[in-house]
Every structure is written in structure tokens, then in C-alpha cells.
Scaffold this motif. Structure first.
Motif, PDB file in Angstrom:
ATOM      1  N   LEU A   9      50.353  -8.692  18.020  1.00 25.98           N
ATOM      2  CA  LEU A   9      50.750  -9.878  17.257  1.00 25.98           C
ATOM      3  C   LEU A   9      51.070  -9.484  15.815  1.00 25.98           C
ATOM      4  CD1 LEU A   9      49.078 -13.379  17.350  1.00 25.98           C
ATOM      5  CD2 LEU A   9      49.750 -12.364  15.183  1.00 25.98           C
ATOM      6  N   ILE A  10      50.220  -8.651  15.216  1.00 28.70           N
ATOM      7  CA  ILE A  10      50.453  -8.178  13.845  1.00 28.70           C
ATOM      8  C   ILE A  10      51.771  -7.406  13.767  1.00 28.70           C
ATOM      9  CG2 ILE A  10      49.616  -6.595  12.060  1.00 28.70           C
ATOM     10  CD1 ILE A  10      46.740  -7.334  13.025  1.00 28.70           C
ATOM     11  N   SER A  11      51.984  -6.517  14.730  1.00 29.85           N
ATOM     12  CA  SER A  11      53.205  -5.708  14.738  1.00 29.85           C
ATOM     13  C   SER A  11      54.447  -6.582  14.886  1.00 29.85           C
ATOM     14  CB  SER A  11      53.135  -4.684  15.878  1.00 29.85           C
ATOM     15  OG  SER A  11      54.315  -3.929  15.962  1.00 29.85           O
ATOM     16  N   ALA A  12      54.389  -7.538  15.827  1.00 33.07           N
ATOM     17  CA  ALA A  12      55.539  -8.418  16.052  1.00 33.07           C
ATOM     18  C   ALA A  12      55.828  -9.260  14.814  1.00 33.07           C
ATOM     19  CB  ALA A  12      55.286  -9.317  17.261  1.00 33.07           C
ATOM     20  N   ALA A  13      54.777  -9.806  14.197  1.00 36.98           N
ATOM     21  CA  ALA A  13      54.967 -10.628  12.996  1.00 36.98           C
ATOM     22  C   ALA A  13      55.553  -9.805  11.857  1.00 36.98           C
ATOM     23  CB  ALA A  13      53.637 -11.252  12.573  1.00 36.98           C
ATOM     24  N   TYR A  14      55.055  -8.589  11.695  1.00 37.34           N
ATOM     25  CA  TYR A  14      55.539  -7.723  10.618  1.00 37.34           C
ATOM     26  C   TYR A  14      57.032  -7.448  10.776  1.00 37.34           C
ATOM     27  CZ  TYR A  14      56.197  -3.594   7.697  1.00 37.34           C
ATOM     28  OH  TYR A  14      56.674  -2.703   6.769  1.00 37.34           O
ATOM     29  N   ASN A  15      57.427  -7.046  11.978  1.00 36.04           N
ATOM     30  CA  ASN A  15      58.830  -6.688  12.188  1.00 36.04           C
ATOM     31  C   ASN A  15      59.743  -7.910  12.239  1.00 36.04           C
ATOM     32  OD1 ASN A  15      59.035  -3.644  12.515  1.00 36.04           O
ATOM     33  ND2 ASN A  15      57.321  -4.106  13.865  1.00 36.04           N
ATOM     34  N   LEU A  16      59.257  -9.012  12.808  1.00 34.02           N
ATOM     35  CA  LEU A  16      60.048 -10.242  12.793  1.00 34.02           C
ATOM     36  C   LEU A  16      60.275 -10.725  11.368  1.00 34.02           C
ATOM     37  CD1 LEU A  16      58.747 -12.584  15.643  1.00 34.02           C
ATOM     38  CD2 LEU A  16      61.110 -11.875  15.269  1.00 34.02           C
ATOM     39  N   SER A  17      59.225 -10.674  10.566  1.00 30.84           N
ATOM     40  CA  SER A  17      59.326 -11.127   9.178  1.00 30.84           C
ATOM     41  C   SER A  17      60.303 -10.262   8.392  1.00 30.84           C
ATOM     42  CB  SER A  17      57.944 -11.095   8.530  1.00 30.84           C
ATOM     43  OG  SER A  17      57.989 -11.603   7.221  1.00 30.84           O
ATOM     44  N   ARG A  18      60.229  -8.959   8.648  1.00 32.70           N
ATOM     45  CA  ARG A  18      61.139  -8.027   7.969  1.00 32.70           C
ATOM     46  C   ARG A  18      62.592  -8.299   8.350  1.00 32.70           C
ATOM     47  NH1 ARG A  18      62.763  -2.905   9.532  1.00 32.70           N
ATOM     48  NH2 ARG A  18      61.401  -3.048  11.364  1.00 32.70           N
ATOM     49  N   MET A  19      62.829  -8.547   9.646  1.00 31.42           N
ATOM     50  CA  MET A  19      64.191  -8.819  10.115  1.00 31.42           C
ATOM     51  C   MET A  19      64.669 -10.183   9.614  1.00 31.42           C
ATOM     52  SD  MET A  19      64.983  -6.195  12.048  1.00 31.42           S
ATOM     53  CE  MET A  19      66.220  -6.750  13.172  1.00 31.42           C
ATOM     54  N   GLN A  20      63.751 -11.146   9.592  1.00 36.96           N
ATOM     55  CA  GLN A  20      64.085 -12.490   9.122  1.00 36.96           C
ATOM     56  C   GLN A  20      64.542 -12.441   7.665  1.00 36.96           C
ATOM     57  OE1 GLN A  20      60.723 -15.180   9.182  1.00 36.96           O
ATOM     58  NE2 GLN A  20      61.945 -16.820  10.059  1.00 36.96           N
ATOM     59  N   GLU A  21      63.823 -11.661   6.871  1.00 38.59           N
ATOM     60  CA  GLU A  21      64.166 -11.536   5.458  1.00 38.59           C
ATOM     61  C   GLU A  21      65.494 -10.798   5.283  1.00 38.59           C
ATOM     62  OE1 GLU A  21      63.997 -11.698   1.348  1.00 38.59           O
ATOM     63  OE2 GLU A  21      62.810 -12.789   2.843  1.00 38.59           O
ATOM     64  N   LYS A  22      65.698  -9.774   6.096  1.00 42.09           N
ATOM     65  CA  LYS A  22      66.903  -8.944   5.981  1.00 42.09           C
ATOM     66  C   LYS A  22      68.159  -9.731   6.348  1.00 42.09           C
ATOM     67  CE  LYS A  22      68.791  -4.491   7.522  1.00 42.09           C
ATOM     68  NZ  LYS A  22      68.522  -3.276   8.353  1.00 42.09           N
ATOM     69  N   TYR A  23      68.046 -10.541   7.396  1.00 47.07           N
ATOM     70  CA  TYR A  23      69.228 -11.246   7.885  1.00 47.07           C
ATOM     71  C   TYR A  23      69.232 -12.730   7.530  1.00 47.07           C
ATOM     72  CZ  TYR A  23      69.996  -6.927  10.404  1.00 47.07           C
ATOM     73  OH  TYR A  23      70.193  -5.595  10.699  1.00 47.07           O
ATOM     74  N   LYS A  24      68.248 -13.143   6.704  1.00 48.70           N
ATOM     75  CA  LYS A  24      68.209 -14.511   6.162  1.00 48.70           C
ATOM     76  C   LYS A  24      68.238 -15.574   7.255  1.00 48.70           C
ATOM     77  CE  LYS A  24      68.356 -12.591   2.117  1.00 48.70           C
ATOM     78  NZ  LYS A  24      67.095 -12.425   1.353  1.00 48.70           N
ATOM     79  N   ILE A  25      67.426 -15.355   8.271  1.00 49.04           N
ATOM     80  CA  ILE A  25      67.347 -16.336   9.367  1.00 49.04           C
ATOM     81  C   ILE A  25      66.081 -17.163   9.195  1.00 49.04           C
ATOM     82  CG2 ILE A  25      66.952 -16.578  11.845  1.00 49.04           C
ATOM     83  CD1 ILE A  25      68.877 -14.357  12.320  1.00 49.04           C
TER      84      ILE A  25
END
Length: 715
Positions: free
Chosen positions: A699-715
Motif C-alpha cells: 500500500l505504501i509503495s503503491a501510494a508513493y508511486n501513484l502520488s509521484r505519477m499524479q504530480e508529474k502528469y497533473k492528474i
């Protein structure tokens, strides 16, 4: 008048509560499950893998429990104190509100004056009106197998007062067979002037007609606003003290000193692990424990989305650490079913090598380098103590031992009748070659973000990679310990352990082959990154590349266009293969991987593994693992699929949006405290052992990478 929902009616014979209806408390040695109706349902003393003294969650009649529950209809709420693992359970009705605060004490890191007190502390207080309560403490020693005796004796660890010149009683439980004694003490108090301290009388409780092997204790009390009682269960130290260590107001007058000063002096005469039990000490323990958890989570460097869920997962993961060795237990519970009424009931109170890289990744990403380094030390000790053939066990006990014998407890009913109840884990002797990939990834991450390894350790690691090269073409049992149908031989027909020794059909599992590739790849990366000597470098390169080609040729199902579970059964989907882009075996945009991902995302009715946004491990009707019974969707697989979708979202934003939606849906399946189990049923019910470390790590890993991608692609 509106009808109230979720009102609990007190019942003489209480049944089972759902697995999700529990919170977890701990002290980095052991942990306890506390139900929403105020019952300690699971507690092993003194360590995670010690025999239980409370196991009501596995047998409602004779498993043992420590309950504090209203005797009038009530509703209940349960929550952690903010940024803490101190648990509060609140009972409410028209007449009053009572709060139970549960914790196992911890000292702030800077406080070394007192040793760790292995106490279970339960403070009950009424904050409004009045509410009747019943307290029952009925231990069942050694998994409810060993008899015990009860004595109700004066408690000489509590200073007497003018109002109460004689010490009140405590309960003393003794089980020579289990080699364990417990005592139950209490401190009563009033925080309001004019409100007297409550009167408590412990009485014997006979539950032998339900299968108990000794007496418990109980008391009925009606507390009113301002009154509080703190119960403390512990293993009593064996100390003898001079008379000076037992203060009284009479002695204070004789010496001409204030009584409070005499109590303080008497405490200094007692052993550090057996202080005088006072109201001040109880309040100090609660404050210090809460400060410990607050200070620890403040060290987190995470500032992404879903911060509350990530921090709760981090706090849950911290509860699973066995501090003396640095090991991380997979779960603090044992034998909770993967399907209600089923047989898939395993003991996870050990440290799996497989969890290593994922655990380390989560700790590092959140900035908890101390825990990461301690875990690495535990891992390196196991690497240096390899088996004579160069192999490792798939799991070790939290003490680092290689033996964790499996046993079935036929006398216990199992959670909601889910038998058999198992302790130990026979899979410790399984050949699961994928563990070397997780281990080498763990070591590589440790070098990238943590403490550098020395030459001697590198030599041990190098030998491990050489071993991987020698076995990478062998079949194994892989991540799910897939088993064939059980067979009986007449001479062993009465020996249940025999089944466990033969329960394996080795295959060339794709997940294992991918992780073996990871093991060699990380060895090469380590050697290159640190310029470490590598005599067999060319062999490693050739073996790694040949293995990659082999996977692409033998695991790929050309007709159905997805990777199969094994070389032998390419028609069976397995969601563990969502790990491919997470360990950089393939890119997330690789057409073969994307085709496999899309196949897994189909519903089971259409040949896939995803139901209502949750993912099954594999189709148990197609892949016979020899255990029988059904199972729920697997939280780990759901989160791996979400992270794989997120990484594929770099090239297709629709996939990133789907990953975010699936993740937010998944968070709704955590329990009221944000805790995760191993599996989730079709009806959304939590299944399997709780709290499950691997789920919180992913869960921590998924949240970390999702958050990073969300910020990068402004979704």
C-alpha cells in the motif's frame, strides 16, 4: 423515534466478531488484537511467536479473553489517538459514555531510566453519565492446552493510603506446564472532587463448562463521570523486597516525611521492572507511549497524496517489527481463515525473506533509515548463515532460527469454525527460488539508500548469486506454495504432519524465473555500482540473459497473448506477474506485459482475475494447490496491479486514472482504523491474518508511486 442502527445487545454467550472489527496494539515484542466491543481476542506472551494466552478469535468458548463490555445496550466507536498506536474504544448509550484506552507501554527513545515494561494496560473511564460494565479476564495458557491455577491475593506493589490502609487484591494466574505466570492488578481513581474512587472486587470466574482449564476473574462495576480504573496484566517479576520498599502513611509519620516522598523513595528500592503501581505511573506510561508513537511518525518524510493512509500503514508496519533482532513479522496473528469455514489457515508469525525488498523499499521511501538498517542487519545475518548447499530458508523465526514446526490444534474451533487451527509453518522447508530475487533486490536497495556493505558481506552475497546461477533452471514451489492434492500412505495415515512434508509439486513458475533474473541482475548492478570484484561476471551476464530469453519463449502463451503461471501451464493466469515492471524485468509499456495486464483486469466470468476492482491470485478451480476450499481476492495482488497500471500510465493516462480509481476504492476495504488483512471476500469481508505486513508495505509503495505519477502528469 428514529431506530438506532448498530446497537449491540449484551449477550451471555458472545459469538465471533468479523476479523475486520479489531484494532492492533503492540510494543515491538508482541501485539494484541482488541475488538470493537472491548475484548482482547489475540495476545501471545512474551513474543509474537510465543503461545497465546488469549485466542478468543479462534475459539469463542475456550480460546481465552480479557473483556471490558457494557451490560446495557450500547453503540461503539474505535479509533487510534492521532499519529499513534494507542487505541481507544468508546461505548455510548443514552445514560452514559465510557472510554477504554488500550496500549502496551513504550518509552520515548531518549528515556533510558526505565526498562521496557511488558504490560498490557487497559484504562476504562466514564466521561459522561454512568454506564454499567463487566470485566472478565480468562487466560487460556499455551493455546488453551495447559491448566492453570488462580489465587486472589493482596497486591503489595500498590502503596496504601489513609482512606485504604490495607492493600486491595490482585489476581494471580499460574501455569507450571506453560512455564508462565500472570497477574492482573488495577489502580482506581477519581478526577472530580466529590466523586469517590470506584470500588472494585475481583471474583473467580468459572468457565470450565466451556472448556477452560482454570478459573478466570471478573467484576461488575458501574462507573460514573470522573471515575476510572486501569487494569494491568503482566508476567510478574520474581523479586523480594525489604519492608522499606512497602511504604505506608504510618511509616511516613514515624519518619516525619511526606507520604508522597516516602512512596518515591520506596520505588527506588524496587527493581526497575517492578515499580510501585501508582496513578502517577499509569498516567506517565500512557503519556510516554503516546509520545513515542508521535515522535516516530514525525520522522516520516512522506508528503504525497493519501498521507493519512500511508502513515497508518507505516504505524502498522512498525508494530510488526521485533526490535531485539530487527526482524519484521509477516503478521502478528495465526490461523485466521482465507475463506470462512475453509482450510487455508496459516501461521504468519515469522519473517519471510520474500517480504524483504518490499519492506525495505517502504521504510526507505518514508525515511525510516534506522528500521531499514536494523532489518538489513537481520537479513545479512541470515545470508552469512546459509545452508551447507548455499541455499536459504524461505522464512526464519523472528529470532533468526531455521525451525518453525507446523502443528494442528484440533481442540480449537477455529474462527467461525474454520479448521484446522495451525501453529508453526511447514512451508519453511519449501523450495521457493523466487526469494533470492527479493533478497538481492533488498540488498541492492540497501546499498543505494542505506548503509554500504563490507567486503566479507559482499563475498557472502556473491556466493548467493553463484548459487542462483546453479539453480535458476530448476523447478520450485514459488510464491504461493502451490501444492498437489494430498495423498495418504497407510503407515502415516494418522500422522497429519506427513501431509505437510509431501505437499509440493514443483514446476517452472514464471514468477520464480522473473525473480531469479532479478537476483542475478541486482548482483551485477551491485558489482558495477561499487566496482566490487566479481570473478564470475561473464557467467552471471550469460545466465541472466539466457533466463530472460527462456521466460519470453516458455512462459508466453501465444494463443491467449499473456504470460502463464508456469512453463507447464501457460493457460493459467497469475496476478503475481504484475511484479514484472515493478522490478524492471519489463517496461510497463511492453506489449506482452500490457496484454497480460489487460487479461488479468478482466472479470473471472470473462477469464480474468479482477472482481469489483479487487484481484485474485489465480483461479483456484484451474490451479489445484492441494489445500482445497475457496479464497478471497488478494490485497497484495490488487496493489501490485494498481502500481503496474500506474507505471503503464506514463504512456497511457487512462491507465493512470484507472489506477487512482482502483486505489481509492481499495482504501474503502481497509477497516475502520485503516488496517489491512491478507484477503477480501466477494462481499467485502476481511479475510486472513490481521494485520498483514505485506499488504501495508505494498500500500505504501503503491501510494508513493501513484502520488509521484499524479504530480508529474497533473492528474
Amino acid at each position: 423515534m428514529a431506530q438506532q442502527v448498530n446497537v449491540q445487545q449484551p449477550a451471555k454467550d458472545r459469538g465471533y466478531l468479523p476479523i475486520a472489527d479489531h484494532g492492533l496494539i503492540g510494543n515491538l515484542r508482541t501485539a494484541a488484537l482488541v475488538s470493537i466491543d472491548g475484548s482482547v481476542e489475540s495476545y501471545c506472551v512474551p513474543n509474537f511467536d510465543s503461545p497465546s494466552v488469549f485466542a478468543r478469535i479462534l475459539d469463542k468458548n475456550k480460546g481465552g479473553h480479557f473483556s471490558i463490555t457494557p451490560t446495557a445496550p450500547f453503540t461503539t466507536k474505535q479509533s487510534y489517538l492521532p499519529s499513534s498506536n494507542v487505541l481507544q474504544t468508546k461505548f455510548l448509550n443514552d445514560k452514559g459514555v465510557a472510554t477504554i484506552t488500550d496500549f502496551l507501554p513504550r518509552q520515548p527513545s531518549s528515556n533510558t531510566a526505565r526498562p521496557l515494561l511488558s504490560w498490557l494496560v487497559r484504562r476504562v473511564e466514564v466521561v459522561r453519565g454512568s454506564i454499567p460494565l463487566r470485566v472478565e479476564c480468562a487466560p487460556a495458557f499455551n493455546y488453551a492446552r495447559s491448566p492453570h491455577t488462580l489465587k486472589i491475593v493482596p497486591d503489595l506493589s500498590i502503596p496504601v493510603s489513609e482512606a485504604n490502609p490495607t492493600p486491595h487484591n490482585k489476581a494471580y494466574f499460574s501455569s507450571p506446564e506453560a512455564k508462565l505466570d500472570l497477574d492482573l492488578r488495577f489502580v482506581h481513581e477519581s478526577s472530580l472532587s466529590g466523586v469517590p474512587e470506584p470500588e472494585i472486587e475481583l471474583k473467580p470466574l468459572d468457565l470450565m463448562n466451556k472448556g477452560h482449564l482454570g478459573l478466570g476473574v471478573c467484576c461488575d462495576l458501574t462507573l460514573e463521570e470522573g471515575q476510572a480504573v486501569t487494569f494491568i496484566l503482566r508476567t510478574p517479576p520474581e523479586h523480594t523486597y525489604p519492608d522499606e520498599a512497602r511504604p505506608s502513611p504510618e511509616k511516613a509519620r514515624e519518619l516525619g516525611v511526606p507520604y508522597e516522598k516516602l512512596v518515591l523513595g520506596a520505588s527506588n528500592l524496587r527493581a526497575p521492572d517492578d515499580p510501585m503501581l501508582t496513578k502517577t505511573l499509569v498516567h506517565e506510561l500512557l503519556e510516554c507511549t503516546n509520545q513515542y508513537w508521535n515522535a516516530w511518525i514525525r520522522r516520516s518524510s512522506y508528503n504525497g497524496a493519501w498521507k493519512e493512509a500511508v502513515h497508518r500503514s507505516a504505524l502498522a508496519l512498525k508494530l510488526l517489527i521485533y526490535e531485539p533482532t530487527g526482524a519484521v513479522v509477516a503478521s502478528p496473528t495465526f490461523s485466521l481463515p482465507e475463506f470462512i469455514g475453509g482450510t487455508r489457515n496459516w501461521d504468519y508469525r515469522a519473517s519471510w525473506i520474500r517480504d524483504s525488498s518490499f519492506t525495505l523499499y517502504a521504510l526507505i521511501r518514508l525515511g525510516f533509515t534506522h528500521e531499514a538498517n536494523a532489518y538489513m542487519d537481520f537479513i545479512f545475518e541470515r545470508v552469512r548463515a546459509k545452508n551447507p548447499d548455499g541455499s536459504l530458508k524461505i522464512m526464519y523465526t523472528i529470532h533468526g532460527d531455521k525451525d518453525f514446526p507446523e502443528e494442528e490444534l484440533s481442540h480449537l474451533d477455529g474462527h467461525q469454525g474454520s479448521k484446522p487451527v495451525r501453529i508453526g509453518n511447514g512451508a519453511i522447508d519449501h523450495v521457493q527460488l523466487d526469494i533470492y530475487g527479493e533478497l538481492m533486490d533488498c540488498i541492492y536497495l540497501g546499498q543505494k539508500f542505506g548503509r554500504p556493505l563490507g567486503y566479507d558481506t559482499w563475498v557472502a552475497v556473491r556466493e548467493l548469486v553463484d548459487y542462483v546461477c546453479s539453480v535458476c533452471h530448476d523447478p520450485d514451489l514459488s510464491i504461493w506454495s502451490v501444492r498437489p492434492p494430498r495423498t495418504r500412505h497407510s503407515k502415516d495415515s494418522l500422522n497429519p504432519s506427513y501431509d505437510r512434508e509431501v505437499r509440493g509439486q514443483k514446476k517452472h513458475f514464471t514468477y520464480s524465473k522473473v525473480m531469479l533474473w532479478v537476483a542475478i541482475d541486482r548482483g551485477l548492478r551491485l558489482a558495477d555500482k561499487r566496482s566490487l570484484p566479481c570473478p564470475n561476471r561473464m557467467k552471471w551476464i550469460t545466465t541472466r540473459d539466457d533466463l530472460y530469453e527462456e521466460i519470453m519463449q516458455k512462459a508466453w502463451n501465444k494463443e491467449k497473448e499473456y504470460f502463464g503461471q508456469s512453463y507447464e501451464e501457460t493457460d493459467i493466469l497469475d496476478s503475481s506477474l504484475m511484479i514484472m515492471p515493478l522490478v524492471f524485468f519489463s517496461t510497463p509499456s511492453d506489449p506482452r506485459f500490457l496484454s497480460t495486464l489487460k487479461a488479468i483486469l478482466r472479470t473471472p466470468e470473462r477469464g480474468g482475475l479482477t472482481s469489483n476492482g479487487l484481484v485474485y491470485r489465480y483461479d483456484v478451480t484451474k490451479s489445484d494447490d492441494g489445500v482445497g476450499g475457496e479464497e478471497g481476492t488478494f490485497c497484495l495482488c490488487t496493489l501490485w496491479t494498481i502500481e503496474a497500471l500506474a507505471r503503464a500510465g506514463q504512456y497511457d493516462k487512462a491507465m493512470l486514472s484507472k489506477a487512482i480509481g482502483m486505489f481509492e476504492d481499495f482504501l474503502q476495504y481497509t477497516n475502520h482504523l485503516g488496517l489491512c488483512t491478507e484477503e477480501i471476500s466477494d462481499a467485502g469481508e476481511a479475510l486472513g491474518n490481521a494485520v498483514q505486513g505485506f499488504t501495508h508495505v505494498t500500500l505504501i509503495s503503491a501510494a508513493y508511486n501513484l502520488s509521484r505519477m499524479q504530480e508529474k502528469y497533473k492528474i
